[in-house]
Design a protein around this motif. Structure first.
Motif, PDB file in Angstrom:
ATOM      1  N   CYS A   9       0.839  -1.202   0.000  1.00 55.82           N
ATOM      2  CA  CYS A   9       0.000   0.000   0.000  1.00 55.82           C
ATOM      3  C   CYS A   9       0.873   1.252   0.000  1.00 55.82           C
ATOM      4  CB  CYS A   9      -0.918  -0.006   1.221  1.00 55.82           C
ATOM      5  SG  CYS A   9      -1.959   1.453   1.374  1.00 55.82           S
ATOM      6  N   TYR A  10       0.511   2.222  -0.831  1.00 51.66           N
ATOM      7  CA  TYR A  10       1.198   3.514  -0.841  1.00 51.66           C
ATOM      8  C   TYR A  10       0.154   4.623  -0.730  1.00 51.66           C
ATOM      9  CZ  TYR A  10       3.683   7.646  -2.453  1.00 51.66           C
ATOM     10  OH  TYR A  10       4.202   8.916  -2.550  1.00 51.66           O
ATOM     11  N   GLN A  11       0.374   5.537   0.231  1.00 49.28           N
ATOM     12  CA  GLN A  11      -0.523   6.675   0.401  1.00 49.28           C
ATOM     13  C   GLN A  11       0.107   7.906  -0.237  1.00 49.28           C
ATOM     14  OE1 GLN A  11      -3.829   7.362   1.868  1.00 49.28           O
ATOM     15  NE2 GLN A  11      -3.228   9.048   0.521  1.00 49.28           N
ATOM     16  N   PRO A  12      -0.398   8.340  -1.390  1.00 50.13           N
ATOM     17  CA  PRO A  12       0.153   9.544  -2.017  1.00 50.13           C
ATOM     18  C   PRO A  12      -0.179  10.791  -1.190  1.00 50.13           C
ATOM     19  CG  PRO A  12      -1.185   8.248  -3.563  1.00 50.13           C
ATOM     20  CD  PRO A  12      -1.468   7.737  -2.191  1.00 50.13           C
ATOM     21  N   THR A  13       0.549  11.868  -1.460  1.00 45.58           N
ATOM     22  CA  THR A  13       0.278  13.168  -0.856  1.00 45.58           C
ATOM     23  C   THR A  13       0.170  14.197  -1.964  1.00 45.58           C
ATOM     24  OG1 THR A  13       2.588  13.877  -0.632  1.00 45.58           O
ATOM     25  CG2 THR A  13       1.685  12.480   1.127  1.00 45.58           C
ATOM     26  N   ASN A  21      -0.241  13.588   8.515  1.00 39.74           N
ATOM     27  CA  ASN A  21      -0.947  14.020   7.311  1.00 39.74           C
ATOM     28  C   ASN A  21      -1.345  15.489   7.276  1.00 39.74           C
ATOM     29  OD1 ASN A  21      -3.159  13.987   9.094  1.00 39.74           O
ATOM     30  ND2 ASN A  21      -3.874  12.002   8.356  1.00 39.74           N
ATOM     31  N   ARG A  22      -1.344  16.215   8.404  1.00 38.94           N
ATOM     32  CA  ARG A  22      -1.659  17.655   8.375  1.00 38.94           C
ATOM     33  C   ARG A  22      -0.412  18.527   8.411  1.00 38.94           C
ATOM     34  NH1 ARG A  22      -3.908  19.727  12.612  1.00 38.94           N
ATOM     35  NH2 ARG A  22      -3.491  18.016  14.054  1.00 38.94           N
ATOM     36  N   MET A  23       0.736  17.909   8.476  1.00 41.07           N
ATOM     37  CA  MET A  23       1.986  18.643   8.664  1.00 41.07           C
ATOM     38  C   MET A  23       2.655  18.951   7.325  1.00 41.07           C
ATOM     39  SD  MET A  23       5.221  17.477  11.059  1.00 41.07           S
ATOM     40  CE  MET A  23       4.203  17.400  12.545  1.00 41.07           C
ATOM     41  N   VAL A  50      10.945  26.202  -0.664  1.00 43.11           N
ATOM     42  CA  VAL A  50      10.586  24.837  -1.035  1.00 43.11           C
ATOM     43  C   VAL A  50       9.547  24.370  -0.024  1.00 43.11           C
ATOM     44  CG1 VAL A  50      11.384  22.473  -1.344  1.00 43.11           C
ATOM     45  CG2 VAL A  50      12.867  24.393  -2.002  1.00 43.11           C
ATOM     46  N   VAL A  51       8.386  23.939  -0.512  1.00 46.68           N
ATOM     47  CA  VAL A  51       7.281  23.547   0.362  1.00 46.68           C
ATOM     48  C   VAL A  51       6.976  22.064   0.125  1.00 46.68           C
ATOM     49  CG1 VAL A  51       4.996  24.177   1.188  1.00 46.68           C
ATOM     50  CG2 VAL A  51       6.372  25.872  -0.025  1.00 46.68           C
ATOM     51  N   LYS A  52       7.009  21.279   1.205  1.00 48.10           N
ATOM     52  CA  LYS A  52       6.781  19.838   1.080  1.00 48.10           C
ATOM     53  C   LYS A  52       5.800  19.353   2.139  1.00 48.10           C
ATOM     54  CE  LYS A  52      11.295  18.493  -0.839  1.00 48.10           C
ATOM     55  NZ  LYS A  52      12.482  17.616  -0.644  1.00 48.10           N
ATOM     56  N   ALA A  53       4.968  18.398   1.755  1.00 44.08           N
ATOM     57  CA  ALA A  53       4.066  17.755   2.705  1.00 44.08           C
ATOM     58  C   ALA A  53       4.843  16.748   3.542  1.00 44.08           C
ATOM     59  CB  ALA A  53       2.931  17.050   1.965  1.00 44.08           C
ATOM     60  N   HIS A  54       4.439  16.596   4.804  1.00 45.76           N
ATOM     61  CA  HIS A  54       5.065  15.609   5.679  1.00 45.76           C
ATOM     62  C   HIS A  54       4.440  14.245   5.401  1.00 45.76           C
ATOM     63  CE1 HIS A  54       6.477  13.644   9.354  1.00 45.76           C
ATOM     64  NE2 HIS A  54       7.320  14.645   9.499  1.00 45.76           N
ATOM     65  N   VAL A  55       5.259  13.225   5.293  1.00 42.87           N
ATOM     66  CA  VAL A  55       4.756  11.900   4.917  1.00 42.87           C
ATOM     67  C   VAL A  55       4.069  11.208   6.090  1.00 42.87           C
ATOM     68  CG1 VAL A  55       5.414   9.619   4.078  1.00 42.87           C
ATOM     69  CG2 VAL A  55       6.518  11.649   3.144  1.00 42.87           C
TER      70      VAL A  55
END
Length: 363
Positions: free
Chosen positions: A203-207, A319-321, A311-316
């Protein structure tokens, strides 16, 4: 012991301690009981640290001789029936407690079985009978969002053939953008895909970071003796934005550039678990971004907006970070990185996409 006010001081116990994610100790021990034999039954037993009403969820994992762990799909009960594919491996169970009173998740506990044994003969007997033991996949299936939106997990299931299955290799890769520079140490294929680190190979959860990217899946069937079969490959279509998120981004970007925007965000500090987050006010107007203390409105950091300034990245993991890294430019000499918590996943994604669009505009 008593305090100066005469009140009895609450005794700190081991159960009050929290892990790096702020989770309490609800289970003190865990063990796997039963015979580790093919077709045998194993059971997970966990002891409560306190007499608190809790529920538990389970996940059984196959541990190959080389240490590779493969979570077993749909095996989420306290009992597990050993299969021929487990022969020569150990079986690990993870138990995750949840408080019935507060719905708070506690610290997980794990236990591992002995090495699974089975009837004599095994693959050698099958080979003598003329059975084809070359590792291969008979079938496989991918389940994902029907509109290819990144918000839902992508799951893979497959049917193996060719003797006793070993540690089948499943790899998830993400397409790099045209001008994207991969992180140091990243494994990049000749066709421009970077290898992803995933906890569950099935399973992989994309962001939001996967938006407009293709995901590539590679499966190499492996027999218990280490023999590998052919690698099966599938490249998925580009992931899309949810309609509501897209509408909000389309509305926010022009407002950001003309009237400005203000975001009230929690400042997350992963290195200090259990510490209440402080709030920051992010003011974006014209060609400038200010980070202010929410209570005093004192400016903590100020940066001029220019192409490539952040540079803006979602935290893996959370999920809200998300993380905003301001990089050195001709206008800004002091780099700085902030980690924020948004109110929701959609709010986080809208902020990330808006900041990226502004950062990509020409000076």
């Amino acid at each position: 012991a008593a305090t100066a006010s005469g009140k009895k001081k609450k005794k700190h116990t081991k159960e009050d301690e929290r892990d790096a994610l702020g989770r309490r100790l609800m289970l003190s021990e865990c063990e796997v009981r039963g015979d580790a034999l093919v077709n045998g039954k194993l059971s997970a037993f966990a002891k409560r640290a306190k007499k608190l009403p809790i529920t538990c969820t389970f996940q059984w994992i196959r541990v190959a001789p080389n240490g590779q762990e493969v979570p077993l799909q749909w095996q989420d009960k306290a009992t597990y029936t050993v299969t021929p594919q487990d022969l020569g491996c150990r079986l690990k169970v993870t138990v995750l407690p949840t408080s019935k009173e507060t719905n708070e998740t506690g610290q997980p506990v794990t236990a591992v079985s002995a090495v699974v044994e089975g009837p004599a003969g095994g693959d050698a007997s099958a080979a003598a009978a003329g059975e084809d033991l070359s590792p291969k996949l008979l079938d496989w299936k991918i389940e994902m969002n029907p509109r290819k939106e990144y918000v839902d997990p992508i799951r893979i299931s497959y049917s193996y053939a060719g003797g006793v299955e070993g540690a089948t290799i499943i790899q998830w890769c993400k397409e790099l953008a045209g001008d994207e520079v991969p992180d140091a140490g990243a494994v990049v294929s000749p066709d421009g895909f970077v290898l992803l680190a995933v906890r569950d190979p099935l399973c992989y959860q994309p962001t939001v970071d996967d938006y407009d990217r293709r995901i590539k899946l590679l499966i190499t069937p492996v027999r218990s003796d280490g023999a590998q079969g052919p690698t099966y490959q599938h490249i998925m279509e580009r992931l899309t934005l949810p309609v509501r998120t897209q509408d909000e981004v389309v509305r926010c970007i022009p407002e950001f550039r003309t009237r400005g925007a203000t975001f009230l965000l929690a400042l997350a500090e992963p290195a200090r678990p259990g510490v209440p987050p402080e709030n920051r006010r992010v003011l974006c107007h014209g060609k400038e971004i200010k980070i202010q203390l929410a209570e005093s409105e004192k400016t903590e950091y100020k940066v001029k907006i220019c192409k490539g300034c952040m540079v803006v990245k979602a935290h893996v993991e959370v999920n809200r970070m998300f993380e905003v890294s301001f990089v050195p430019t001709k206008y800004n000499s002091q780099p700085r990185t902030y980690t924020f918590l948004a109110d929701s996943i959609r709010s986080r994604d809208v902020i990330i996409l808006t900041l990226r669009a502004v950062s990509n505009q020409d000076d």
